[in-house]
Design a protein around this motif. Structure first.
Motif, short mmCIF file in Angstrom:
data_model
loop_
_atom_site.label_atom_id
_atom_site.label_comp_id
_atom_site.label_asym_id
_atom_site.label_seq_id
_atom_site.Cartn_x
_atom_site.Cartn_y
_atom_site.Cartn_z
N ARG A 86 -0.64 -73.97 -13.54
CA ARG A 86 -1.67 -73.04 -14.02
C ARG A 86 -1.81 -71.84 -13.09
N SER A 87 -1.61 -72.04 -11.78
CA SER A 87 -1.80 -70.95 -10.83
C SER A 87 -0.49 -70.32 -10.36
N ARG A 88 0.65 -70.99 -10.61
CA ARG A 88 1.92 -70.53 -10.05
C ARG A 88 2.26 -69.11 -10.50
N HIS A 89 2.21 -68.86 -11.81
CA HIS A 89 2.60 -67.55 -12.32
C HIS A 89 1.65 -66.46 -11.83
N SER A 90 0.36 -66.76 -11.81
CA SER A 90 -0.62 -65.77 -11.37
C SER A 90 -0.37 -65.36 -9.92
N TRP A 91 -0.10 -66.34 -9.05
CA TRP A 91 0.14 -66.03 -7.65
C TRP A 91 1.49 -65.34 -7.47
N MET A 92 2.51 -65.83 -8.14
CA MET A 92 3.86 -65.29 -7.94
C MET A 92 3.98 -63.84 -8.40
N LYS A 93 3.27 -63.47 -9.46
CA LYS A 93 3.40 -62.10 -9.95
C LYS A 93 2.67 -61.11 -9.04
N GLY A 94 1.78 -61.61 -8.18
CA GLY A 94 1.15 -60.77 -7.17
C GLY A 94 0.27 -59.68 -7.74
N ASP A 95 0.21 -58.57 -7.02
CA ASP A 95 -0.60 -57.42 -7.39
C ASP A 95 0.24 -56.16 -7.27
N ARG A 96 -0.21 -55.14 -7.95
CA ARG A 96 0.47 -53.85 -7.85
C ARG A 96 0.41 -53.33 -6.42
N LEU A 97 1.54 -52.89 -5.90
CA LEU A 97 1.59 -52.34 -4.55
C LEU A 97 2.73 -51.34 -4.43
N SER A 98 2.37 -50.12 -4.10
CA SER A 98 3.36 -49.10 -3.75
C SER A 98 3.10 -48.66 -2.32
N TRP A 99 4.14 -48.41 -1.58
CA TRP A 99 3.95 -47.94 -0.22
C TRP A 99 5.06 -47.00 0.22
N SER A 100 4.71 -46.14 1.17
CA SER A 100 5.69 -45.32 1.88
C SER A 100 5.34 -45.42 3.35
N ALA A 101 6.35 -45.37 4.21
CA ALA A 101 6.13 -45.64 5.63
C ALA A 101 6.94 -44.71 6.51
N GLN A 102 6.47 -44.57 7.75
CA GLN A 102 7.18 -43.82 8.77
C GLN A 102 7.38 -44.71 9.98
N GLY A 103 8.62 -44.86 10.41
CA GLY A 103 8.93 -45.69 11.56
C GLY A 103 10.43 -45.81 11.70
N LYS A 104 10.85 -46.35 12.82
CA LYS A 104 12.29 -46.50 13.04
C LYS A 104 12.76 -47.85 12.48
N ASP A 105 14.07 -47.90 12.18
CA ASP A 105 14.71 -49.13 11.70
C ASP A 105 14.12 -49.63 10.38
N LEU A 106 13.58 -48.73 9.58
CA LEU A 106 13.07 -49.12 8.27
C LEU A 106 14.24 -49.34 7.30
N PRO A 107 14.30 -50.48 6.63
CA PRO A 107 15.36 -50.68 5.65
C PRO A 107 15.21 -49.76 4.44
N ARG A 108 13.99 -49.34 4.17
CA ARG A 108 13.71 -48.36 3.12
C ARG A 108 12.41 -47.67 3.48
N GLU A 109 12.21 -46.45 3.00
CA GLU A 109 11.04 -45.67 3.37
C GLU A 109 9.91 -45.79 2.35
N SER A 110 10.18 -46.39 1.19
CA SER A 110 9.13 -46.51 0.19
C SER A 110 9.49 -47.62 -0.79
N ARG A 111 8.46 -48.08 -1.52
CA ARG A 111 8.67 -49.08 -2.56
C ARG A 111 7.58 -48.94 -3.61
N ASP A 112 7.93 -49.23 -4.85
CA ASP A 112 6.96 -49.17 -5.95
C ASP A 112 7.17 -50.41 -6.81
#
Length: 328
Positions: A193-219
């Motif tokens: 009953r809770s597995r799908h709700s937890w696994m799908k998570g929440d909407r999150l987009s981010w962009s970042a500044q730093g060294k050794d970043l595998p990517r600079e943003s995600r949506d």
């Protein structure tokens, strides 16, 4: 690591509502007042901190001792940075006494009670280390920014709401209440009953500044997002790839919605390990950054304090001012 020198005057900020302080029937506070006099402040409410710290600053205090949990430390660091904005920040010593004491696990003073106060009255030669807390702000609102050391959103925020329940705090005090949140996230996956709700998570987009970043943003969507300015957590748990950043930047982990190999990933992260297969896995991103811009419909939790999402969902995480934490 450096040695503390030329400290003029220590002062204590005591939270009488914190777990340990509330249980000792005022013994520690009475002892501290006998030894520190007017330099011992018992603050019932965070709203009183600006007045208390303004007075301490006027007295030349340059070592602030905090007796409380992570929430108290966060409130004090935020207010100290505001009050001491025009001069060098005072050193800080943490005497853990709250429901959660993650910060003290990394930069705590190392002594308690009478022994701690006696040693703080002889501060010469104490060791110290530098940590720069995370500055959380909301660009689209006039909500004041706050400083903190450990937090997150999406699945972490969900689990914290469970960990804050009286039953959990009663049976899992101190830092165990926080780490219960991680186990709660995993345990929820056992139930259909809770597995799908937890696994799908929440909407999150981010962009970042730093060294050794595998990517600079995600949506997309996130199962679990966490950040910390600490360099060590309790019980060997370290859910981040990077360690030992020397006070530059903060760590983050973003586990995507419906992450693959989740049991295997958790087995490693809860033991403080990040093997190469995990570092290169597309569903898990971790790095050390100086700044992140987030957009999410999730609450954000910082040092146990839950901050509701803004109307726009936008928030900013930045490296805050560097504090010197004193320890034996």
């Amino acid at each position: 690591m450096q040695t503390l020198k030329n400290v003029v005057q220590p002062a204590l900020i005591h939270n009488p509502n914190s777990r340990k302080n509330a249980q000792d029937k005022g013994h520690f506070l009475r002892m501290a007042r006998q030894k520190l006099g007017d330099y011992c402040v018992s603050s019932l409410n965070d709203s009183h901190l600006p007045a208390h710290l303004t007075e301490l600053k006027s007295k030349g205090v340059d070592l602030i001792v905090i007796s409380g949990g992570d929430g108290t430390v966060s409130a004090c660091l935020t207010t100290i940075a505001a009050i001491y904005h025009d001069c060098p920040l005072p050193a800080v010593a943490i005497l853990p006494s709250g429901n959660t004491n993650l910060i003290a696990g990394d930069v705590g003073f190392g002594l308690h009670g009478d022994a701690a106060i006696d040693r703080l009255l002889r501060p010469e030669g104490l060791k110290s280390c530098i940590r720069a807390p995370i500055r959380l702000s909301w660009p689209d609102e006039e909500r004041p920014a706050v400083l903190g050391m450990f937090g997150g959103c999406t699945g972490y925020a969900r689990a914290v709401r469970i960990a804050h329940s009286p039953n959990v705090l009663k049976f899992a005090p101190h830092d165990l209440a926080v780490f219960f949140t991680l186990f709660t996230s995993m345990a929820s996956l056992l139930f259909r009953r809770s597995r799908h709700s937890w696994m799908k998570g929440d909407r999150l987009s981010w962009s970042a500044q730093g060294k050794d970043l595998p990517r600079e943003s995600r949506d997309g969507r996130s199962f679990l997002f966490m950040v910390t300015a600490l360099e060590k957590l309790s019980h060997g748990i370290w859910p981040f790839w990077s360690t030992g950043n020397g006070g530059s930047g903060f760590h983050f982990l973003d586990a995507h919605a419906f992450p693959k190999a989740l049991p295997r990933a958790c087995f490693n992260l809860l033991r403080g390990r990040a093997p190469e297969w995990l570092r290169s896995h597309e569903d898990y991103v971790s790095a050390t950054v100086q700044e992140m811009q987030l957009e999410t419909d999730s609450d954000f939790v910082l040092d146990g304090e839950v901050f509701p999402a803004s109307a726009s969902g936008r928030l900013m995480l930045e490296e805050g001012p560097a504090f010197r934490f004193v320890h034996v």
